[in-house]
Design an enzyme around this catalytic site. Structure first.
Site, mmCIF file in Angstrom:
data_model
loop_
_atom_site.group_PDB
_atom_site.id
_atom_site.type_symbol
_atom_site.label_atom_id
_atom_site.label_comp_id
_atom_site.label_asym_id
_atom_site.label_seq_id
_atom_site.Cartn_x
_atom_site.Cartn_y
_atom_site.Cartn_z
ATOM 1 N N ASP A 3 -9.668 2.734 2.623
ATOM 2 C CA ASP A 3 -9.605 2.061 3.929
ATOM 3 C C ASP A 3 -10.073 2.966 5.075
ATOM 4 O O ASP A 3 -10.788 2.532 5.973
ATOM 5 C CB ASP A 3 -8.156 1.647 4.245
ATOM 6 C CG ASP A 3 -7.713 0.424 3.468
ATOM 7 O OD1 ASP A 3 -8.564 -0.415 3.127
ATOM 8 O OD2 ASP A 3 -6.499 0.304 3.215
ATOM 9 N N LYS A 45 0.802 -1.235 0.000
ATOM 10 C CA LYS A 45 0.000 0.000 0.000
ATOM 11 C C LYS A 45 0.833 1.282 0.000
ATOM 12 O O LYS A 45 0.500 2.245 -0.683
ATOM 13 C CB LYS A 45 -0.952 0.008 1.199
ATOM 14 C CG LYS A 45 -2.018 -1.067 1.114
ATOM 15 C CD LYS A 45 -2.991 -0.956 2.269
ATOM 16 C CE LYS A 45 -3.912 -2.166 2.312
ATOM 17 N NZ LYS A 45 -4.964 -2.008 3.318
#
Ligand code: ATR
Length: 301
Positions: free
Chosen positions: A127, A71
């Protein structure tokens, strides 16, 4: 829907990847909406991440999800970044976009069977928002004036704390094994949001939400992530554990025994996926179908 020459593809890249529930969730959603789309999962070493992203772009994938350990690494590999990915310094969703005749960048499905000449990668982070949506929907949280106790000040704890501090809550209490990390995080929140009361340590009295962002509960032998002598779980009206494997951590067992509202982290996985689905397809994600697919995949329900 049979896979054929007009199927659109998405995939998750990670290492390891074999336990990912994302293919089950997204393929169920594509099927529910009758979309000729397909979602795969690929184990990719970090050294090959750039090649994998560029390869997906060349193959005109609609998008990608990125998971551990990619990420943060992917931030420097995107052609453009959405502000949330920039703020969090992490990309969990990539959308490939093509340029139309007027110079606008659009999701690839909007070109139909035509091929745009130029395609770019756009990095998003779905997220952070998913933490708030999961607590809001799975626990029916009313954030106005809420008192919140957050356990953990690692990567997940920091994102949770900063997102919680953007809600109309009254007080945020931070507890972490390494106190200096909680203190640093409290300072960061005070700088960004001087109006919010942020305190270190356990509160006295009740809280509206207790959120666990530590990794305690992932392993069978783990105990509670909080000191029950200083803060009994029954003093929380609702308990949210970011962990979803196992479904019922020791903290959630304690919450259940104390009669608190409770939710595990499955909702975070669901809502980050729902947001990615909407970015790629432009359609409203069928969240009930996606939740059922996750539960079947993860818990065998
Ligand atoms: P993540 O990205 O999942 O947040 P992390 O950044 O390593 O992972 O953070 C893990 C969190 O769990 C931290 O808050 C960590 O506390 P420290 O900051 O003191 O390390 C917490 N944690 C991990 N193991 C723990 C344990 N045995 N007892 C208490 N807290 C623990």
């Amino acid at each position: 829907m049979p896979i054929n020459a007009t199927t659109r593809f998405c995939a998750v890249l990670g290492q390891p990847i074999k336990h990912s529930a994302s293919p089950a969730m997204h393929n169920a959603a594509f099927a529910a909406l009758g979309l000729n789309w397909c979602y795969g999962a690929f184990e990719v070493h970090p050294d090959h991440l750039r090649a994998a992203i560029e390869g997906a772009k060349a193959l005109r994938y609609a998008g990608l999800n990125l998971t551990v350990p990619h990420k943060m690494l992917a931030v420097g590999m995107m052609d453009v970044l959405d502000p949330a990915a920039e703020v969090w310094g992490a990309v969990n969703t990539v959308r490939f976009e093509g340029r139309d005749g007027s110079g606008n960048w659009l999701p690839l499905h909007q070109f139909g069977e035509a091929q745009p000449e130029s395609v770019r990668s756009c990095g998003f982070n779905t997220d952070a928002e998913a933490i708030i949506r999961a607590a809001s929907e799975d626990l029916a949280m009313d954030w106005r004036g809420a008192r919140v106790l957050l356990l953990g000040a690692g990567g997940a704890g920091r994102v949770a704390a900063l997102k919680l501090s953007e809600q109309p809550i009254a007080e945020l209490f931070l507890v972490n094994r390494t106190g200096s990390k909680a203190a640093g995080l409290a300072d960061e929140i005070r700088r960004r949001n001087p109006g919010l009361k942020v305190e270190l340590g356990y509160p006295s009295g009740d809280v509206d939400l207790l959120m666990n962002a530590t990794s305690l509960g992932l392993n069978e032998a783990d105990g509670l992530p909080l000191d029950e002598g200083r803060f009994p779980v029954r003093q929380a009206r609702a308990v949210f554990d970011m962990i979803y494997r196992p479904a019922l951590t020791p903290l959630l067992q304690a919450a259940q025994a104390a009669g608190c509202r409770k939710a595990n982290g499955l909702g975070m996985l669901l809502y980050q996926g729902a947001a990615a689905f909407e970015l790629w397809t432009g359609q409203i994600a069928p969240v009930a179908v996606m939740r059922a697919a996750l539960e079947a995949n993860i818990y065998g329900l």
